[in-house]
Design a protein around this motif. Structure first.
Motif, PDB file in Angstrom:
ATOM      1  N   LEU A   1       0.832  -1.207   0.000  1.00 15.83           N
ATOM      2  CA  LEU A   1       0.000   0.000   0.000  1.00 15.83           C
ATOM      3  C   LEU A   1       0.867   1.258   0.000  1.00 15.83           C
ATOM      4  O   LEU A   1       0.583   2.224  -0.710  1.00 15.83           O
ATOM      5  N   GLU A   2       1.920   1.228   0.773  1.00 18.68           N
ATOM      6  CA  GLU A   2       2.840   2.360   0.834  1.00 18.68           C
ATOM      7  C   GLU A   2       3.509   2.585  -0.520  1.00 18.68           C
ATOM      8  O   GLU A   2       3.643   3.725  -0.980  1.00 18.68           O
ATOM      9  N   GLY A   3       3.888   1.481  -1.175  1.00 21.78           N
ATOM     10  CA  GLY A   3       4.524   1.575  -2.488  1.00 21.78           C
ATOM     11  C   GLY A   3       3.591   2.177  -3.534  1.00 21.78           C
ATOM     12  O   GLY A   3       4.001   3.014  -4.336  1.00 21.78           O
ATOM     13  N   VAL A   4       2.336   1.753  -3.507  1.00 16.75           N
ATOM     14  CA  VAL A   4       1.361   2.310  -4.451  1.00 16.75           C
ATOM     15  C   VAL A   4       1.148   3.794  -4.166  1.00 16.75           C
ATOM     16  O   VAL A   4       1.127   4.621  -5.079  1.00 16.75           O
ATOM     17  N   ALA A   5       1.021   4.136  -2.879  1.00 18.24           N
ATOM     18  CA  ALA A   5       0.824   5.540  -2.507  1.00 18.24           C
ATOM     19  C   ALA A   5       2.012   6.385  -2.981  1.00 18.24           C
ATOM     20  O   ALA A   5       1.824   7.478  -3.526  1.00 18.24           O
ATOM     21  N   GLN A   6       3.214   5.888  -2.795  1.00 15.12           N
ATOM     22  CA  GLN A   6       4.401   6.638  -3.228  1.00 15.12           C
ATOM     23  C   GLN A   6       4.435   6.796  -4.735  1.00 15.12           C
ATOM     24  O   GLN A   6       4.780   7.856  -5.257  1.00 15.12           O
ATOM     25  N   GLU A   7       4.034   5.721  -5.436  1.00 11.83           N
ATOM     26  CA  GLU A   7       4.037   5.781  -6.892  1.00 11.83           C
ATOM     27  C   GLU A   7       3.006   6.790  -7.402  1.00 11.83           C
ATOM     28  O   GLU A   7       3.257   7.526  -8.352  1.00 11.83           O
ATOM     29  N   ILE A   8       1.850   6.819  -6.781  1.00 13.44           N
ATOM     30  CA  ILE A   8       0.784   7.724  -7.219  1.00 13.44           C
ATOM     31  C   ILE A   8       1.057   9.152  -6.792  1.00 13.44           C
ATOM     32  O   ILE A   8       0.986  10.090  -7.578  1.00 13.44           O
ATOM     33  N   PHE A   9       1.388   9.333  -5.532  1.00 11.93           N
ATOM     34  CA  PHE A   9       1.399  10.674  -4.933  1.00 11.93           C
ATOM     35  C   PHE A   9       2.787  11.224  -4.641  1.00 11.93           C
ATOM     36  O   PHE A   9       2.905  12.376  -4.270  1.00 11.93           O
ATOM     37  N   GLY A  10       3.784  10.380  -4.664  1.00 12.91           N
ATOM     38  CA  GLY A  10       5.118  10.845  -4.341  1.00 12.91           C
ATOM     39  C   GLY A  10       5.366  10.906  -2.828  1.00 12.91           C
ATOM     40  O   GLY A  10       6.304  11.515  -2.383  1.00 12.91           O
ATOM     41  N   LYS A  11       4.449  10.299  -2.056  1.00 13.72           N
ATOM     42  CA  LYS A  11       4.669  10.199  -0.613  1.00 13.72           C
ATOM     43  C   LYS A  11       3.897   8.991  -0.100  1.00 13.72           C
ATOM     44  O   LYS A  11       3.068   8.438  -0.787  1.00 13.72           O
ATOM     45  N   GLY A  12       4.161   8.547   1.145  1.00 14.69           N
ATOM     46  CA  GLY A  12       3.481   7.361   1.652  1.00 14.69           C
ATOM     47  C   GLY A  12       2.834   7.536   2.956  1.00 14.69           C
ATOM     48  O   GLY A  12       2.897   8.435   3.666  1.00 14.69           O
TER      49      GLY A  12
END
Length: 137
Positions: free
Chosen positions: A126-137
């Motif tokens: 989930l953190e990886g997807v958030a970082q990929e989408i938003f640039g933060k986790g």
């Protein structure tokens, strides 16, 4: 191999399977909300009615069930022994529809992400997807 349930019991079980607000979807939504992101749910005006829509980031997230959407090499994506030809056709149709909907969204300028049911409990995914989408986790 025969089914362990009667036709009526199996039919009742299959009718009870939800398409919206599933447990994996709720887990992903809770994570995103706690991380400070706001989103819309199941927007009818977008192809495929994505589970989670982040308009600000022009991104959509599908939370797919491993069985129903044929997660490759997943232990939950097993073809049932009862009526395998029916299930193979049905599940392949789901996969083809998913691909068509994702292509339509991408052609409209949306970034698409899929989180599989078996990944939803994994915070690092989930953190990886958030970082990929938003640039933060």
């Amino acid at each position: 191999m025969t089914d362990v349930h009667t036709v009526l019991v199996r039919s009742k079980n299959m009718r009870a399977i939800k398409g919206k607000n599933t447990k994996p979807e709720l887990i992903v939504r809770r994570y995103l909300h706690a991380a400070g992101f706001r989103f819309r749910l199941h927007r009818k005006d977008l192809p495929g009615r994505p589970d989670i829509v982040l308009p600000k980031h022009r991104a959509v997230i599908f939370v797919h069930g491993c069985f129903w959407h044929r997660h490759p090499r997943c232990r939950f994506a097993v073809l049932p022994a009862t009526r395998p030809s029916f299930w193979l056709e049905k599940l392949q149709g789901n996969v083809a529809r998913d691909e068509k909907q994702i292509a339509a969204l991408e052609s409209l300028g949306w970034r698409t992400f899929v989180i599989w049911e078996c990944q939803a409990k994994n915070a690092s995914v989930l953190e990886g997807v958030a970082q990929e989408i938003f640039g933060k986790g």
